[in-house]
Design a protein around this motif. Structure first.
Motif, PDB file in Angstrom:
ATOM      1  N   ASP A  59       0.644  -1.299  -0.017  1.00  0.00           N
ATOM      2  CA  ASP A  59      -0.068  -0.007   0.113  1.00  0.00           C
ATOM      3  C   ASP A  59       0.722   1.183   0.031  1.00  0.00           C
ATOM      4  O   ASP A  59       0.708   2.104   0.936  1.00  0.00           O
ATOM      5  N   ILE A  60       1.515   1.465  -1.221  1.00  0.00           N
ATOM      6  CA  ILE A  60       2.467   2.669  -1.127  1.00  0.00           C
ATOM      7  C   ILE A  60       1.596   3.855  -1.494  1.00  0.00           C
ATOM      8  O   ILE A  60       1.938   4.782  -1.021  1.00  0.00           O
ATOM      9  N   MET A  67       4.052  10.480  -0.445  1.00  0.00           N
ATOM     10  CA  MET A  67       4.632   9.425  -0.880  1.00  0.00           C
ATOM     11  C   MET A  67       5.230   9.650  -2.315  1.00  0.00           C
ATOM     12  O   MET A  67       4.795   9.371  -3.230  1.00  0.00           O
ATOM     13  N   SER A  68       6.296  10.621  -2.280  1.00  0.00           N
ATOM     14  CA  SER A  68       7.170  11.003  -3.432  1.00  0.00           C
ATOM     15  C   SER A  68       7.907   9.929  -3.939  1.00  0.00           C
ATOM     16  O   SER A  68       8.189   9.024  -3.277  1.00  0.00           O
ATOM     17  N   GLU A 102      -0.222  16.391  -5.759  1.00  0.00           N
ATOM     18  CA  GLU A 102       0.062  16.074  -7.098  1.00  0.00           C
ATOM     19  C   GLU A 102       0.530  14.607  -7.340  1.00  0.00           C
ATOM     20  O   GLU A 102       0.726  13.791  -6.318  1.00  0.00           O
ATOM     21  N   PRO A 103      -0.349  13.867  -8.253  1.00  0.00           N
ATOM     22  CA  PRO A 103      -0.095  12.465  -8.478  1.00  0.00           C
ATOM     23  C   PRO A 103       1.331  12.240  -9.060  1.00  0.00           C
ATOM     24  O   PRO A 103       1.830  12.862  -9.371  1.00  0.00           O
ATOM     25  N   GLY A 276       0.712  -1.269   6.099  1.00  0.00           N
ATOM     26  CA  GLY A 276       0.782  -0.663   4.781  1.00  0.00           C
ATOM     27  C   GLY A 276       1.939   0.643   5.191  1.00  0.00           C
ATOM     28  O   GLY A 276       2.287   0.824   5.995  1.00  0.00           O
ATOM     29  N   LEU A 277       1.970   1.278   3.979  1.00  0.00           N
ATOM     30  CA  LEU A 277       2.749   2.668   3.835  1.00  0.00           C
ATOM     31  C   LEU A 277       2.174   4.013   3.953  1.00  0.00           C
ATOM     32  O   LEU A 277       2.618   5.060   4.312  1.00  0.00           O
ATOM     33  N   GLY A 278       0.976   3.913   3.057  1.00  0.00           N
ATOM     34  CA  GLY A 278       0.647   5.130   2.379  1.00  0.00           C
ATOM     35  C   GLY A 278      -0.877   5.276   3.043  1.00  0.00           C
ATOM     36  O   GLY A 278      -1.070   4.507   4.153  1.00  0.00           O
TER      37      GLY A 278
END
Length: 298
Positions: A59-60, A67-68, A102-103, A276-278
């Protein structure tokens, strides 16, 4: 009886508490240095002498500012430093959230993940947002997806209802990757969310008695998992994103908190769900820090 001054103090304190919670949950905990969550277990019928370290990222949800690509590359360095035998990615690389500055393009986050290195390779599955945010795949009702293509272009195989046999110290083992269980949204030809997972078909590709590790984005598959599978690894829930005293008020699972987070053992079968991470939907984390899993088997 509460005085006017006391009432105003109560309201001021409540507002301050809410503001402090919001600041921490949105601005601080999501950006904390990633926690390494360690597990050590020997599943039933695990071969004697097989020692395996699995490092898992889930789950980035790549997006700026949280999460750049630079942060994802740093996460890859952290994962490599754990000296894994094999690295697995458990899906949801695409943001799936509208509240972002920003995506991040698939080529950017996949390039950052290409820094992952392990002797037995880096393997991946896709998550629901990797399908839901891909209008072409949704329209077709099938892949390839943008995310899956990006991963494979940077040398990270995607296992969708497929298996791969690995070997360590003279022992064989299988990684089985399940296609997403919520891949296709309701649409013109579908009345409800439809999965593309095929657990039986995937396991039919296992051709010997070596242990199997199942990679599945959503943990809801676990009741159908047989004892033939030594360990099931999942993401998706983010631990609920908000977790208080071991309980998550909202969990994206039809089983609620049963498979929300952590190591679950049922009838001798082992499941580990990453926090997860994001994040998705809202940029909030509280009580469940971003984490990388390090799992020692045997």
């Amino acid at each position: 009886m509460m005085t006017r001054r006391g009432f105003l103090r109560f309201i001021s304190g409540s507002l301050l508490s809410v503001a402090s919670f919001s600041t921490y949950a949105v601005g601080i905990e999501p950006m904390l240095l990633t926690h390494v969550k360690r597990y050590a277990l020997t599943p039933p019928n695990w071969p004697a002498g097989l020692r395996l370290r699995v490092v898992a990222l889930a789950d980035i949800h790549a997006c700026r500012p949280w999460m750049s690509p630079e942060r994802i590359a740093f996460l890859a360095e952290q994962a490599n430093a754990l000296q894994p035998d094999v690295i697995v990615l458990l899906g949801d690389y695409i943001a799936g959230m509208r509240l972002m500055a920003e995506p991040v393009a698939a080529s950017e986050w996949a390039s950052a993940l290409s820094g992952l290195k392990a002797p037995l390779g880096v393997w991946s599955v896709l998550g629901n947002h990797d399908w839901w945010e891909d209008p072409v795949a949704q329209q077709a009702g099938a892949g390839p997806t943008v995310g899956g293509t990006a991963l494979e272009s940077f040398g990270i195989p995607v296992l969708e209802n497929d298996v791969v046999r690995l070997e360590k110290d003279g022992h064989g083992l299988w990684l089985a990757g399940l296609a997403d269980q919520m891949a296709l949204l309701p649409g013109r030809d579908r009345s409800r969310v439809k999965g593309l997972d095929d657990l039986d078909g995937t396991m039919a590709k296992v051709t010997d008695t070596s242990p199997v590790i199942l990679l599945a984005h959503e943990p809801d598959i676990f009741p159908k998992v047989s004892s033939r599978i030594s360990l099931t690894l999942c993401g998706h829930t983010h631990g609920g994103q908000v977790r208080i005293f071991g309980y998550s008020p909202i969990v994206p699972s039809r089983f609620g908190n049963r498979y929300a987070y952590g190591h679950v053992v049922e009838s001798g079968r082992n499941l580990i769900v990453s926090g997860g991470l994001g994040f998705s939907t809202l940029p909030v984390r509280f009580g469940v820090r971003p984490e990388i899993l390090s799992i020692d088997l045997g």
